[in-house]
Design a protein around this motif. Structure first.
Motif, short mmCIF file in Angstrom:
data_model
loop_
_atom_site.label_atom_id
_atom_site.label_comp_id
_atom_site.label_asym_id
_atom_site.label_seq_id
_atom_site.Cartn_x
_atom_site.Cartn_y
_atom_site.Cartn_z
N LEU A 115 0.57 -1.41 0.10
CA LEU A 115 -0.28 -0.14 -0.49
C LEU A 115 0.86 1.28 0.21
N PHE A 116 1.49 1.57 0.40
CA PHE A 116 2.64 2.67 0.70
C PHE A 116 4.20 2.23 0.26
N ASN A 117 4.30 0.96 -1.22
CA ASN A 117 5.62 1.16 -2.00
C ASN A 117 4.43 1.12 -2.97
N PRO A 118 3.66 1.39 -4.28
CA PRO A 118 2.74 1.21 -5.29
C PRO A 118 3.49 -0.03 -5.69
N VAL A 119 2.84 -0.27 -6.85
CA VAL A 119 3.14 -0.78 -8.57
C VAL A 119 3.70 0.10 -9.02
N PRO A 120 4.54 0.53 -9.94
CA PRO A 120 5.05 1.18 -10.34
C PRO A 120 3.76 0.87 -11.88
N ARG A 121 3.21 1.78 -12.77
CA ARG A 121 2.14 2.42 -13.42
C ARG A 121 2.35 0.87 -14.39
N GLU A 122 3.82 1.09 -14.88
CA GLU A 122 4.39 0.44 -16.04
C GLU A 122 3.98 -1.27 -16.11
N PHE A 123 4.51 -1.52 -14.73
CA PHE A 123 3.93 -3.03 -14.04
C PHE A 123 2.40 -3.51 -13.47
N MET A 124 1.96 -2.81 -13.60
CA MET A 124 0.68 -2.78 -13.82
C MET A 124 0.61 -3.54 -14.36
N ARG A 125 -0.84 -4.76 -13.90
CA ARG A 125 -1.75 -5.62 -14.59
C ARG A 125 -2.79 -4.79 -15.30
N SER B 89 -14.23 -10.75 -10.35
CA SER B 89 -13.19 -11.48 -11.31
C SER B 89 -12.29 -11.73 -9.76
N PRO B 90 -11.37 -12.86 -10.23
CA PRO B 90 -11.05 -13.24 -8.72
C PRO B 90 -9.53 -12.50 -8.92
N TYR B 91 -8.92 -11.76 -9.78
CA TYR B 91 -7.97 -10.53 -9.65
C TYR B 91 -8.15 -9.24 -9.00
N THR B 92 -6.88 -9.38 -7.61
CA THR B 92 -6.75 -8.24 -7.57
C THR B 92 -6.50 -7.00 -7.77
N VAL B 93 -6.39 -5.89 -7.31
CA VAL B 93 -6.39 -4.26 -7.73
C VAL B 93 -4.08 -4.24 -7.37
N ASP B 94 -3.63 -3.50 -8.42
CA ASP B 94 -2.36 -3.81 -8.09
C ASP B 94 -1.69 -2.78 -6.80
N ALA B 95 -1.06 -3.64 -5.86
CA ALA B 95 -0.51 -3.11 -4.82
C ALA B 95 -0.66 -1.20 -4.78
N GLY B 96 -1.20 -0.35 -4.12
CA GLY B 96 -0.76 0.81 -3.29
C GLY B 96 -1.84 1.22 -4.95
N HIS B 97 -2.88 1.55 -5.67
CA HIS B 97 -2.82 1.61 -6.32
C HIS B 97 -5.16 1.39 -6.04
N PHE B 98 -6.03 2.23 -6.38
CA PHE B 98 -6.69 2.00 -6.42
C PHE B 98 -8.50 2.39 -7.41
N GLN B 99 -9.21 1.70 -7.27
CA GLN B 99 -9.97 1.27 -8.74
C GLN B 99 -11.03 1.85 -8.04
N TYR B 100 -12.23 3.01 -8.44
CA TYR B 100 -13.46 2.94 -8.47
C TYR B 100 -14.78 2.52 -9.62
N GLU B 101 -15.19 1.41 -8.44
CA GLU B 101 -16.54 1.02 -9.76
C GLU B 101 -17.61 1.32 -9.35
N THR B 102 -18.76 1.63 -9.92
CA THR B 102 -20.39 2.12 -9.45
C THR B 102 -21.53 1.94 -10.28
N ASP B 103 -22.66 1.81 -10.11
CA ASP B 103 -24.02 1.52 -11.49
C ASP B 103 -24.12 2.98 -11.07
N ILE B 104 -24.01 3.85 -11.99
CA ILE B 104 -24.31 5.32 -11.81
C ILE B 104 -25.70 5.03 -11.59
#
Length: 282
Positions: free
Chosen positions: A34-44, A56-71
């Motif tokens: 969380l405090f040492n994020p994955v560099p953007r070039e190495f993100m999945r 999805s069985p996949y997680t968000v890369d360490a140190g990054h966030f993802q926002y998903e919503t039913d608008i």
């Protein structure tokens, strides 16, 4: 005998080399947090838990966030006693990568409007306000970074903060999502879920089983089509409901997607849901 010793020596060396490689790969993955994020070039590649029911069985890369919503989402449900409509605005899921394989998720509903009509008396009741708060932890077990198969476990708890629902009880469950990637960009998703949910007609709880099967494939370079079926079984009422779902998801820009679809209950009393949503990763 000499050849056998030589063979054994080579086998031991190979095992040590493979073990060393696996350890270095695991160490490489675990060095991010969380405090040492994955560099953007190495993100999945960006993966979302929407728009289908299958997570999805996949997680968000360490140190990054993802926002998903039913608008916006509209649900209709009919029974022998009443008809209900529920409109949700910004039913969101905020996901934060903690480690290379673990992410925490916080779900919330910004605004909900619920209308209920009693068919016997014609009485109409309506409520509105903020919705429930949900805490989830996704732990990938296998296939987060490579391979054609991935599996995760996703326990959750829903905290009853809703202002528009009559029965406010703590709910929870365990979700086990899986996915297999075939040739030609075909994906097959499968999910088993056990929930402890509140009853709709009384102040009590029941246990419910949910199983899904989803298939997806790109329709174009930026649009993916998803078809899904799932069923729920109420162990208390001994009722089963079947659903067929369809959705499309479009990549508008890098790390930003929009989607739309429906969840259609086959039985007369099963709910029908229509939605428009979006996902963003940073």
């Amino acid at each position: 005998m000499k050849n056998k010793r030589h063979y054994n020596f080579l086998m031991i060396c190979n095992v040590l080399l493979i073990s060393s490689f696996c350890y270095s790969q695991k160490k490489q993955e675990n060095k991010y947090s969380l405090f040492n994020p994955v560099p953007r070039e190495f993100m999945r590649e960006m993966e979302t838990d929407r728009p289908d029911v299958t997570e999805s069985p996949y997680t968000v890369d360490a140190g990054h966030f993802q926002y998903e919503t039913d608008i916006i989402g509209l649900t209709r449900e009919k029974s022998d006693l009443k008809n209900t409509k529920t409109l949700l605005i910004n039913q969101a899921n905020l996901k934060l990568g903690l480690t290379g394989s673990t992410a925490i998720q916080i779900g919330f509903e910004t605004y909900g409007w619920h209308k209920e009509k009693d068919l016997a008396t014609g009485t109409i009741k309506s409520k509105h306000g903020v919705g429930d708060l949900t805490i989830r932890i996704k732990q990938n077990i296998i296939g987060n970074n490579k391979g054609n198969f991935a599996l995760a476990v996703l326990p959750y708890m829903k905290i009853p903060t809703s202002q528009y629902e009559d029965e406010n009880l703590v709910e929870g469950g365990l979700i086990v999502p899986m996915i297999y990637k075939f040739a030609g960009e075909w994906k097959l998703g499968f999910q088993v879920e056990v929930d402890r949910l509140k009853d709709t007609d009384q102040h009590a709880m029941h246990t419910e089983l949910l199983q899904t099967l989803a298939i997806s494939h790109p329709l174009s370079k930026s649009i993916e089509g998803i078809a899904e079926t799932y069923y729920t079984y109420d162990f208390k009422a001994h009722e089963i409901y079947n659903f067929v779902n369809a959705a499309v998801q479009m990549e508008v820009a890098k790390d930003f997607k929009i989607d739309a679809g429906l969840n259609y209950g086959i039985q007369h009393h099963a709910e029908k849901r229509y939605f428009l949503g979006a996902s963003y990763r940073y």
